[in-house]
Design an enzyme around this catalytic site. Structure first.
Site, PDB file in Angstrom:
ATOM      1  N   GLU A 146     -36.914  26.244 129.532  1.00  0.00           N
ATOM      2  CA  GLU A 146     -37.962  25.264 129.183  1.00  0.00           C
ATOM      3  C   GLU A 146     -37.498  23.813 129.175  1.00  0.00           C
ATOM      4  O   GLU A 146     -37.773  23.070 128.228  1.00  0.00           O
ATOM      5  CB  GLU A 146     -38.569  25.634 127.819  1.00  0.00           C
ATOM      6  CG  GLU A 146     -39.117  27.051 127.792  1.00  0.00           C
ATOM      7  CD  GLU A 146     -39.724  27.447 126.441  1.00  0.00           C
ATOM      8  OE1 GLU A 146     -39.607  26.670 125.490  1.00  0.00           O
ATOM      9  OE2 GLU A 146     -40.313  28.537 126.363  1.00  0.00           O
ATOM     10  N   GLU A 262     -41.271  37.193 130.832  1.00  0.00           N
ATOM     11  CA  GLU A 262     -41.798  37.351 129.461  1.00  0.00           C
ATOM     12  C   GLU A 262     -43.293  37.665 129.460  1.00  0.00           C
ATOM     13  O   GLU A 262     -44.059  37.152 128.640  1.00  0.00           O
ATOM     14  CB  GLU A 262     -41.552  36.065 128.647  1.00  0.00           C
ATOM     15  CG  GLU A 262     -40.096  35.635 128.619  1.00  0.00           C
ATOM     16  CD  GLU A 262     -39.829  34.407 127.754  1.00  0.00           C
ATOM     17  OE1 GLU A 262     -40.709  34.038 126.948  1.00  0.00           O
ATOM     18  OE2 GLU A 262     -38.743  33.835 127.883  1.00  0.00           O
TER      19      GLU A 262
HETATM   20  C1  XIL Z   1     -40.071  33.974 120.776  1.00  0.00           C
HETATM   21  C2  XIL Z   1     -39.726  35.264 120.070  1.00  0.00           C
HETATM   22  O1  XIL Z   1     -40.445  36.320 120.602  1.00  0.00           O
HETATM   23  C3  XIL Z   1     -39.989  35.125 118.603  1.00  0.00           C
HETATM   24  O2  XIL Z   1     -39.614  36.311 117.934  1.00  0.00           O
HETATM   25  C4  XIL Z   1     -39.206  33.936 118.095  1.00  0.00           C
HETATM   26  O3  XIL Z   1     -39.315  33.750 116.788  1.00  0.00           O
HETATM   27  C5  XIL Z   1     -39.648  32.684 118.840  1.00  0.00           C
HETATM   28  O4  XIL Z   1     -39.428  32.872 120.195  1.00  0.00           O
HETATM   29  N1  XIL Z   1     -40.639  31.624 125.248  1.00  0.00           N
HETATM   30  C6  XIL Z   1     -39.343  32.053 125.144  1.00  0.00           C
HETATM   31  C7  XIL Z   1     -38.987  33.035 124.117  1.00  0.00           C
HETATM   32  O5  XIL Z   1     -38.501  31.697 125.979  1.00  0.00           O
HETATM   33  O6  XIL Z   1     -37.670  32.872 123.652  1.00  0.00           O
HETATM   34  C8  XIL Z   1     -39.952  33.010 122.954  1.00  0.00           C
HETATM   35  O7  XIL Z   1     -39.642  34.076 122.102  1.00  0.00           O
HETATM   36  C9  XIL Z   1     -41.381  33.093 123.442  1.00  0.00           C
HETATM   37  C10 XIL Z   1     -41.697  31.927 124.328  1.00  0.00           C
END
Ligand code: XIL
Length: 353
Positions: A146, A262
């Site tokens: 990001e 994701e």
């Molecule tokens: C999220 C996790 O799922 C949560 O448990 C945590 O508290 C916050 O982060 N993009 C990403 C991930 O790259 O690392 C994020 O994961 C969701 C959005």
């Protein structure tokens, strides 16, 4: 309110056979996996069984992030991430690393301790220690997560993160070079979100990401893949197959592999009826995967969790009617939902790599 969403009411999401998602993916030269948390796999046998059945890749949901493995500025604690790596290995799953450089999930001590004088040392030490610890056991690393945010107003669209502030624009390249120096065999990935839809915001992100990837490649940076997070919004329209395919083709033309890292379909603003909701969610899974799997550079699909019982959506995108969210392929009792069928259908439909 929801009329803009595809009408899936007559679609049956029929799937042939009971073959698992990982086997359907493998048949097409793809991989399927999901994000996991050690505590959940330990406490819930059914989740564990489902993971072993469905996935051939695993990524820690948060147990490899800075704030989890850096209890103090001098200590590393790999207990939970090691458990996950071991679990993956003993069940023939590949292990992904998430993530080495991010503006979020920084430990509380970070703000106190890290400054522009020592930031480079912290970055190098962190990447070297972590990639060394997992050397030879990692399929791919989300080296930088990001780093693009056009809304931050810079001409290069880089996010105003602590890393940018301390180290300047070359921190990204530095991160990749450092990871490659320690683990030359791992696939090194740039991972980002918010670029899937046909709207000006996502378009700006696609353009900026492409520029970043081009720049990294042109400078000989050891980067091998692009991770498209794909947190899709159940209520949002505007998946534009042509634009998305063009973007993926542009990424692929740089010689990069693409991973859907994701995936989930956030049902925060969908109707309360869970049956209707599941249909809409499944429809989006299938439409989206049909588009992206057309691109042969896409090698893996990971959902951000496997079961609705364990999802970040519960905390980050709760529903106003307080009913449990349903963004993932399995329900909270590990029963497969229409979203599972949708993913299975998309794998069955995908061209072979
Ligand atoms: C999220 C996790 O799922 C949560 O448990 C945590 O508290 C916050 O982060 N993009 C990403 C991930 O790259 O690392 C994020 O994961 C969701 C959005």
């Amino acid at each position: 309110m929801y009329s803009q969403v595809l009408d899936n009411s007559s679609k049956e999401f029929k799937v042939f056979g009971k073959t698992s998602l990982k086997d359907r993916a493998t048949a097409k030269g793809l991989m399927y996996g999901a994000a996991a948390v050690q505590d959940d796999l330990v406490s819930n046998k059914d989740l564990k069984t489902s993971f072993i059945r469905e996935c051939n890749m695993l990524v820690p949901d948060y147990q490899l992030k800075w704030d989890k493995i850096r209890p103090t500025s001098k200590k590393f604690d790999f207990t939970k991430s090691d458990w996950l790596a071991q679990f993956a290995q003993s069940h023939n799953m590949l292990f992904r690393g998430h993530t080495l450089v991010w503006h979020q999930a920084l430990p509380v001590w970070f703000q106190e301790v890290v400054n522009c004088k020592n930031a480079e040392n912290f970055l190098l030490e962190h990447i070297t220690t972590v990639t060394k610890h997992y050397r030879g056991r990692i399929h791919s690393w989300d080296v930088v997560n990001e780093a693009i945010e056009p809304d931050d107003g810079r001409t290069d669209s880089l996010r105003k993160s602590p890393w940018l502030e301390f180290l300047g624009v070359d921190y990204i390249e530095l991160a990749f070079r450092t990871a490659a120096a320690t683990d030359p065999k791992a696939m090194l990935v740039y991972n980002d979100y918010g670029l899937e839809y046909d709207n000006p915001k996502d378009e700006a992100k696609r353009t900026a990401i492409l520029k970043l990837l081009e720049r990294l490649k042109s400078r000989g940076t050891p980067i091998h893949g692009f991770g498209m997070q794909s947190h899709l919004m159940g209520h949002q329209t505007g998946l534009n197959a042509k634009k998305l395919r063009n973007f993926l083709a542009d990424v692929a033309s740089l010689g990069l592999k693409i991973l859907i890292t994701e995936l989930d379909v956030i049902d925060q603003k969908l109707t309360s009826d869970p049956i209707v909701r599941d249909r809409i969610v499944a429809g989006i899974y299938e439409d989206y995967l049909n588009i992206v799997l057309d691109e042969r550079a896409v090698i893996a699909v990971l959902t951000w969790g496997l079961s609705d019982k364990y999802t970040w959506v519960s905390n980050f995108f709760p529903r106003s009617d307080k009913s449990p969210v349903r963004p993932l392929p399995l329900d909270s009792n590990m029963k497969s939902k229409l979203a599972w069928n949708a993913i299975a259908r998309a794998f069955d439909h995908a061209p072979k790599r």
